[in-house]
Write a protein that holds these residues in place. Structure first.
Motif, PDB file in Angstrom:
ATOM      1  N   VAL A   1      41.354  77.279  23.879  1.00  0.00           N
ATOM      2  CA  VAL A   1      41.427  75.827  23.978  1.00  0.00           C
ATOM      3  C   VAL A   1      40.435  75.237  22.979  1.00  0.00           C
ATOM      4  N   THR A   2      40.879  74.217  22.240  1.00  0.00           N
ATOM      5  CA  THR A   2      40.019  73.573  21.264  1.00  0.00           C
ATOM      6  C   THR A   2      39.220  72.456  21.917  1.00  0.00           C
ATOM      7  N   HIS A   3      38.273  71.922  21.170  1.00  0.00           N
ATOM      8  CA  HIS A   3      37.500  70.775  21.653  1.00  0.00           C
ATOM      9  C   HIS A   3      38.381  69.544  21.827  1.00  0.00           C
ATOM     10  N   GLU A   4      39.512  69.518  21.106  1.00  0.00           N
ATOM     11  CA  GLU A   4      40.443  68.400  21.227  1.00  0.00           C
ATOM     12  C   GLU A   4      41.395  68.571  22.402  1.00  0.00           C
ATOM     13  N   ARG A   5      41.198  69.637  23.160  1.00  0.00           N
ATOM     14  CA  ARG A   5      42.010  69.958  24.336  1.00  0.00           C
ATOM     15  C   ARG A   5      43.419  70.421  23.994  1.00  0.00           C
ATOM     16  N   HIS A   6      43.570  71.028  22.832  1.00  0.00           N
ATOM     17  CA  HIS A   6      44.812  71.720  22.497  1.00  0.00           C
ATOM     18  C   HIS A   6      44.625  73.161  22.927  1.00  0.00           C
ATOM     19  N   GLY A   7      45.681  73.782  23.363  1.00  0.00           N
ATOM     20  CA  GLY A   7      45.562  75.154  23.807  1.00  0.00           C
ATOM     21  C   GLY A   7      46.678  76.035  23.291  1.00  0.00           C
TER      22      GLY A   7
ATOM     23  N   GLN B   1      56.006  69.783  24.416  1.00  0.00           N
ATOM     24  CA  GLN B   1      54.570  69.748  24.185  1.00  0.00           C
ATOM     25  C   GLN B   1      54.229  70.276  22.790  1.00  0.00           C
TER      26      GLN B   1
ATOM     27  N   SER C   1      34.249  71.683  36.869  1.00  0.00           N
ATOM     28  CA  SER C   1      34.195  71.025  35.570  1.00  0.00           C
ATOM     29  C   SER C   1      35.542  70.911  34.885  1.00  0.00           C
ATOM     30  N   GLY C   2      36.586  71.502  35.420  1.00  0.00           N
ATOM     31  CA  GLY C   2      37.886  71.480  34.765  1.00  0.00           C
ATOM     32  C   GLY C   2      38.050  72.615  33.769  1.00  0.00           C
ATOM     33  N   ARG C   3      37.038  73.427  33.621  1.00  0.00           N
ATOM     34  CA  ARG C   3      37.116  74.553  32.705  1.00  0.00           C
ATOM     35  C   ARG C   3      37.705  75.756  33.418  1.00  0.00           C
TER      36      ARG C   3
END
Length: 92
Positions: free
Chosen positions: A19-25, A47, A2-4
C-alpha cells in the motif's frame, strides 16, 4: 485500531499486499486466492480503471513519474492486457 493491516502478507506466503502513502494498493497471490478476491470484490476492474484514469489526469504534472506503471501492469495482467489498459486510459 489505526486502520493499518497488521501483517500485509500471509505467514505461508500465499498472498501479499503493498500500500502506498496515497492509499493505492496492490494485492497479489496464487490464482486461487485472486479468484476468491474477484468473487468478493465485484468492482475490482472498475477500481483499476479509476486508478489508471487518475494517473492519466495527472500525467502532465512536471514531477510525476509513471515509468514504473507499464512494468507493474505487465507483471499483474500480462503484456497484452497491460497494453490494452494503458491504451484505453491513454497512458501510452
Amino acid at each position: 485500531m489505526s486502520g493499518r493491516i497488521p501483517h500485509p502478507y500471509s505467514a505461508k506466503g500465499n498472498w501479499g499486499m503493498a500500500v502506498t502513502h496515497e492509499r493505492h494498493g496492490v494485492l497479489g497471490g496464487s490464482p486461487k486466492f485472486i479468484n476468491q478476491v474477484r468473487e468478493h470484490i465485484a468492482n475490482l476492474d472498475e477500481q483499476v480503471y479509476f486508478f489508471l484514469n487518475k494517473y492519466q489526469q495527472m500525467k502532465f504534472l512536471p514531477n510525476l513519474n509513471i515509468q514504473w506503471l507499464p512494468e507493474l501492469l505487465n507483471h499483474v495482467y500480462g503484456q497484452e492486457t497491460a497494453h490494452k489498459l494503458l491504451q484505453e486510459t491513454r497512458l501510452l
